[in-house]
Design a protein around this motif. Structure first.
Motif, PDB file in Angstrom:
ATOM      1  N   PRO A  84       0.751  -1.285  -0.215  1.00 44.01           N
ATOM      2  CA  PRO A  84       0.007   0.054   0.030  1.00 44.01           C
ATOM      3  C   PRO A  84       0.971   1.282  -0.056  1.00 44.01           C
ATOM      4  CG  PRO A  84      -0.790  -1.485   1.479  1.00 44.01           C
ATOM      5  CD  PRO A  84       0.444  -2.150   1.156  1.00 44.01           C
ATOM      6  N   GLY A  85       0.395   2.259  -0.697  1.00 44.88           N
ATOM      7  CA  GLY A  85       0.942   3.593  -1.010  1.00 44.88           C
ATOM      8  C   GLY A  85       0.756   4.002  -2.219  1.00 44.88           C
ATOM      9  N   ASN A  86       1.283   5.226  -2.347  1.00 48.18           N
ATOM     10  CA  ASN A  86       1.257   5.936  -3.687  1.00 48.18           C
ATOM     11  C   ASN A  86       2.591   5.966  -4.297  1.00 48.18           C
ATOM     12  OD1 ASN A  86      -1.598   6.703  -3.601  1.00 48.18           O
ATOM     13  ND2 ASN A  86      -1.038   7.937  -2.230  1.00 48.18           N
ATOM     14  N   LEU A 100       3.855  -9.099 -11.347  1.00 48.13           N
ATOM     15  CA  LEU A 100       4.040  -7.666 -10.507  1.00 48.13           C
ATOM     16  C   LEU A 100       2.565  -7.683 -10.015  1.00 48.13           C
ATOM     17  CD1 LEU A 100       4.804  -4.812 -10.210  1.00 48.13           C
ATOM     18  CD2 LEU A 100       3.728  -4.256 -12.300  1.00 48.13           C
ATOM     19  N   PHE A 101       2.480  -7.701  -8.643  1.00 53.83           N
ATOM     20  CA  PHE A 101       1.402  -7.772  -7.602  1.00 53.83           C
ATOM     21  C   PHE A 101       1.072  -6.501  -6.987  1.00 53.83           C
ATOM     22  CE2 PHE A 101      -0.699  -8.968  -3.978  1.00 53.83           C
ATOM     23  CZ  PHE A 101      -2.067  -9.916  -4.442  1.00 53.83           C
ATOM     24  N   LEU A 102      -0.079  -5.895  -7.109  1.00 54.41           N
ATOM     25  CA  LEU A 102      -0.163  -4.642  -6.270  1.00 54.41           C
ATOM     26  C   LEU A 102      -0.989  -4.905  -5.255  1.00 54.41           C
ATOM     27  CD1 LEU A 102       0.660  -3.651  -9.256  1.00 54.41           C
ATOM     28  CD2 LEU A 102      -0.979  -1.715  -8.760  1.00 54.41           C
ATOM     29  N   GLU A 103      -0.684  -4.653  -3.945  1.00 53.56           N
ATOM     30  CA  GLU A 103      -1.694  -4.943  -2.791  1.00 53.56           C
ATOM     31  C   GLU A 103      -2.812  -4.130  -2.917  1.00 53.56           C
ATOM     32  OE1 GLU A 103      -3.350  -6.708  -0.591  1.00 53.56           O
ATOM     33  OE2 GLU A 103      -1.103  -7.642  -0.026  1.00 53.56           O
ATOM     34  N   ASN A 104      -3.765  -4.393  -2.081  1.00 52.28           N
ATOM     35  CA  ASN A 104      -4.973  -3.749  -1.900  1.00 52.28           C
ATOM     36  C   ASN A 104      -4.393  -2.258  -1.268  1.00 52.28           C
ATOM     37  OD1 ASN A 104      -7.516  -2.459  -1.304  1.00 52.28           O
ATOM     38  ND2 ASN A 104      -8.448  -4.163  -0.885  1.00 52.28           N
ATOM     39  N   GLY A 105      -4.882  -0.975  -1.799  1.00 51.61           N
ATOM     40  CA  GLY A 105      -4.076   0.205  -1.309  1.00 51.61           C
ATOM     41  C   GLY A 105      -3.017   0.636  -2.094  1.00 51.61           C
ATOM     42  N   ALA A 106      -2.431  -0.303  -2.949  1.00 51.78           N
ATOM     43  CA  ALA A 106      -1.230   0.227  -3.562  1.00 51.78           C
ATOM     44  C   ALA A 106      -1.670   1.038  -4.896  1.00 51.78           C
ATOM     45  CB  ALA A 106      -0.223  -0.852  -4.016  1.00 51.78           C
ATOM     46  N   VAL A 150       2.787 -11.804 -15.802  1.00 52.47           N
ATOM     47  CA  VAL A 150       1.323 -11.440 -14.964  1.00 52.47           C
ATOM     48  C   VAL A 150       1.494 -10.165 -14.399  1.00 52.47           C
ATOM     49  CG1 VAL A 150      -0.229 -12.430 -13.139  1.00 52.47           C
ATOM     50  CG2 VAL A 150       1.221 -13.988 -14.422  1.00 52.47           C
ATOM     51  N   VAL A 151       0.576  -9.276 -14.492  1.00 55.02           N
ATOM     52  CA  VAL A 151       0.202  -8.123 -13.867  1.00 55.02           C
ATOM     53  C   VAL A 151      -1.248  -8.229 -13.283  1.00 55.02           C
ATOM     54  CG1 VAL A 151       0.091  -5.533 -14.045  1.00 55.02           C
ATOM     55  CG2 VAL A 151       1.362  -6.777 -15.631  1.00 55.02           C
ATOM     56  N   THR A 152      -0.975  -8.305 -11.730  1.00 59.69           N
ATOM     57  CA  THR A 152      -2.254  -8.494 -11.191  1.00 59.69           C
ATOM     58  C   THR A 152      -2.256  -7.981  -9.513  1.00 59.69           C
ATOM     59  OG1 THR A 152      -3.820 -10.375 -10.528  1.00 59.69           O
ATOM     60  CG2 THR A 152      -1.454 -10.751 -10.302  1.00 59.69           C
ATOM     61  N   GLY A 153      -3.180  -8.342  -8.966  1.00 58.36           N
ATOM     62  CA  GLY A 153      -3.003  -7.644  -7.315  1.00 58.36           C
ATOM     63  C   GLY A 153      -4.343  -7.979  -6.830  1.00 58.36           C
ATOM     64  N   ASP A 154      -4.491  -7.366  -5.513  1.00 58.66           N
ATOM     65  CA  ASP A 154      -5.607  -7.617  -4.892  1.00 58.66           C
ATOM     66  C   ASP A 154      -6.439  -6.143  -4.960  1.00 58.66           C
ATOM     67  OD1 ASP A 154      -7.572  -8.154  -2.998  1.00 58.66           O
ATOM     68  OD2 ASP A 154      -6.330  -7.760  -1.147  1.00 58.66           O
ATOM     69  N   ASN A 155      -6.820  -5.774  -6.127  1.00 55.39           N
ATOM     70  CA  ASN A 155      -7.509  -4.662  -6.423  1.00 55.39           C
ATOM     71  C   ASN A 155      -6.789  -3.496  -6.439  1.00 55.39           C
ATOM     72  OD1 ASN A 155      -9.714  -3.446  -7.713  1.00 55.39           O
ATOM     73  ND2 ASN A 155     -10.344  -2.816  -5.587  1.00 55.39           N
ATOM     74  N   GLY A 156      -5.205  -3.685  -6.543  1.00 61.13           N
ATOM     75  CA  GLY A 156      -4.369  -2.315  -6.655  1.00 61.13           C
ATOM     76  C   GLY A 156      -4.862  -1.628  -7.807  1.00 61.13           C
ATOM     77  N   THR A 157      -4.245  -0.308  -7.823  1.00 66.51           N
ATOM     78  CA  THR A 157      -4.573   0.896  -8.848  1.00 66.51           C
ATOM     79  C   THR A 157      -3.429   1.009  -9.640  1.00 66.51           C
ATOM     80  OG1 THR A 157      -6.537   1.420  -7.600  1.00 66.51           O
ATOM     81  CG2 THR A 157      -5.748   2.972  -9.022  1.00 66.51           C
ATOM     82  N   ILE A 158      -3.776   1.401 -10.819  1.00 67.49           N
ATOM     83  CA  ILE A 158      -2.706   2.217 -11.809  1.00 67.49           C
ATOM     84  C   ILE A 158      -3.445   3.283 -12.403  1.00 67.49           C
ATOM     85  CG2 ILE A 158      -1.108   1.865 -13.671  1.00 67.49           C
ATOM     86  CD1 ILE A 158      -1.000  -1.036 -13.244  1.00 67.49           C
ATOM     87  N   ASP A 159      -2.722   4.367 -11.840  1.00 66.18           N
ATOM     88  CA  ASP A 159      -3.425   5.554 -12.256  1.00 66.18           C
ATOM     89  C   ASP A 159      -2.429   6.545 -13.479  1.00 66.18           C
ATOM     90  OD1 ASP A 159      -4.236   8.256 -12.380  1.00 66.18           O
ATOM     91  OD2 ASP A 159      -4.749   8.390 -10.284  1.00 66.18           O
ATOM     92  N   GLY A 160      -2.886   6.759 -14.382  1.00 63.54           N
ATOM     93  CA  GLY A 160      -2.211   7.299 -15.486  1.00 63.54           C
ATOM     94  C   GLY A 160      -1.920   8.732 -15.413  1.00 63.54           C
ATOM     95  N   GLN A 161      -2.755   9.420 -14.463  1.00 64.83           N
ATOM     96  CA  GLN A 161      -3.206  10.837 -14.371  1.00 64.83           C
ATOM     97  C   GLN A 161      -2.800  11.553 -15.805  1.00 64.83           C
ATOM     98  OE1 GLN A 161      -1.287  12.578 -10.552  1.00 64.83           O
ATOM     99  NE2 GLN A 161       0.433  11.762 -11.719  1.00 64.83           N
ATOM    100  N   GLY A 162      -3.771  11.129 -16.630  1.00 69.90           N
ATOM    101  CA  GLY A 162      -3.791  11.551 -17.955  1.00 69.90           C
ATOM    102  C   GLY A 162      -4.412  12.853 -18.229  1.00 69.90           C
ATOM    103  N   LEU A 163      -4.911  13.703 -17.329  1.00 65.27           N
ATOM    104  CA  LEU A 163      -5.355  14.907 -17.614  1.00 65.27           C
ATOM    105  C   LEU A 163      -4.313  15.754 -18.255  1.00 65.27           C
ATOM    106  CD1 LEU A 163      -7.624  17.230 -17.487  1.00 65.27           C
ATOM    107  CD2 LEU A 163      -6.841  17.692 -15.348  1.00 65.27           C
TER     108      LEU A 163
END
Length: 446
Positions: A84-86, A100-106, A150-163
């Motif tokens: 978890p973290g940003n 690549l595993f993203l934990e919940n909150g990551a 494998v790119v997976t996780g426990d509902n982690g997030t990847i944010d592209g900040q696309g604006l």
């Protein structure tokens, strides 16, 4: 915690056989049966000095971690764990036999500074970028010529900040073409699952020149106003499954492609054997699902079933134009529920631009053997607009069991030209061109 690996060994070698014998509609079943085990080695991104405060740039930490894990490729592979973290980062590449595993909150957060993104050559099947001529920014997370990733996780997030990228696009201030969130190029046995993707600069997931790609249980979201953002793009790829996912983006939710004009014709890599099912799709200013218009390598053997399409300019779109060459054929779309769609079904033979003036205007695309069945819709503007090409009419278009409730203000439900096919139990009543047998008029395609 338990670490997940996808062991794609004997089963994946059988998938091409299953696809040919049982059809594209079995691809998700076969990919879904692949056995699960654990990677024997695991490290955390924090082991490489990464700081998850949303401010510290961690590109070097991700690059060093992947470089270190390359040494485990012949030892059963390894996992890179993101707690978890940003985690702010620029673009970085993966390696084979890696999870690549993203934990919940990551949250992997994309840098908005273009200098943190590597610049690479345009794709050979396109000859240039789609935003503007020339090079392109490399995707945030990418893989080239990889196997078993494998790119997976426990509902982690990847944010592209696309604006910031959307603003550069609309203001014509881009130096190079926009990056994607994830891109796999010339790779095999790829899994993307159990993640949330936000605000992609352009595409969310781009699979190009790749095979055996399994996309499962993902959420992709970007603003309805985001310009030409696309969710998932199988591009010159085969044996692809997209299932149990929700995609809400600015342009097309799912778009199948295979190269652009003379570059795609020369590269000659089709998109084929694709199965899409159990998906919720919104393409605000585009289509819930589209084929083309960059389809010069060909698109065939695609099955779409059990999809909900909503709040989109168009529901299902087939796009091409003179100069594309290639084909769109053997497409089966069934069990579709639509709501709040501008035009339910579109086939457009004069859509899109050309990469340059070197295209062959006599390279006519073939669109044939398109089967649409068991489709219902409410709050639909127009049932269908199907406009083929005079020199190469769209043929063998079969409609059955379709019931679309169009808005009361619509004076015409269907518009057609240079398209031929058949229909059964279609409401509202389709064009005369879709009420006769192609073969009787010598229009059937091979």
């Amino acid at each position: 915690m338990s670490v997940v690996i996808i062991l794609i060994l004997a089963l994946t070698s059988l998938i091409p056989i299953y696809a040919k014998v049982l059809g594209a509609g079995k691809i998700c079943d076969e990919l879904g049966r692949i056995s699960l085990s654990t990677r024997p080695h695991s490290v955390s991104i924090t082991d490489f000095g990464a700081v998850g405060d949303g401010k510290t740039l961690n590109t070097l930490a991700f690059q060093n971690a992947v470089f270190y894990l390359m040494s485990f490729a012949d030892k059963g592979g390894a996992q890179l764990y993101v707690p978890p973290g940003n985690w702010l980062t620029g673009s970085f590449s993966l390696t084979s036999h890696l999870t690549l595993f993203l934990e919940n909150g990551a949250v992997i957060v994309a840098s908005q500074d273009p200098s943190h993104w590597e610049v690479v050559d345009p794709l050979p099947s396109y000859g240039r970028g789609t935003d503007l001529p020339g090079k392109r920014y490399k995707s945030l997370i990418n893989g080239n010529m990889l196997h078993d990733v494998v790119v997976t996780g426990d509902n982690g997030t990847i944010d592209g900040q696309g604006l910031v990228w959307w603003d550069r696009f609309t203001s014509h201030s881009l130096k190079y073409n926009r990056p994607h969130l994830i891109e796999f190029l010339s790779s095999k046995n790829v899994i993307v699952s159990n993640l949330t993707f936000l605000n992609a600069p352009a595409y969310t997931i781009h699979s190009i020149y790749s095979s055996h790609v399994y996309i499962h249980k993902i959420l992709a979201h970007s603003s309805p106003e985001s310009p030409y953002t696309i969710g998932i793009v199988p591009d010159s790829s085969n044996y692809v499954c997209i299932q149990n996912s929700t995609i809400n983006v600015g342009y097309d939710a799912i778009s199948l492609k295979s190269g652009w004009d003379e570059y795609g014709i020369a590269y000659s890599r089709p998109t084929e054997n694709v199965h899409i099912r159990n998906v919720y799709l919104r393409g605000a200013s585009g289509s819930s699902i589209s084929f083309g218009s960059e389809m010069s390598g060909g698109i065939s053997d695609v099955v779409v079933d059990n999809a909900h399409m909503h709040n989109s300019l168009t529901g299902i779109a087939f796009r091409t134009t003179k100069g594309r060459g290639g084909y769109i054929k053997e497409i089966d779309i069934s069990n579709i529920d639509m709501s709040r769609i501008g035009t339910a079904i579109v086939a457009n033979g004069s859509f899109g631009s050309h990469p340059d003036d070197k295209y062959d205007a006599n390279a006519l695309p073939l669109v044939s053997h398109i089967r649409l069945s068991n489709i219902s819709g409410e709050n639909i503007g127009i049932a269908g607009k199907l406009f083929g090409i005079k020199e190469s009419p769209f043929s063998a278009v079969a409609l059955s069991n379709i019931a679309l409730s169009t808005s009361s203000g619509s004076s015409v439900s269907w518009q057609c030209s240079y398209v031929y096919g058949s229909s059964e139990s279609v409401i509202p009543e389709p064009c005369p061109e879709l009420k006769r047998d192609d073969d009787a008029y010598g229009r059937a395609a091979v």
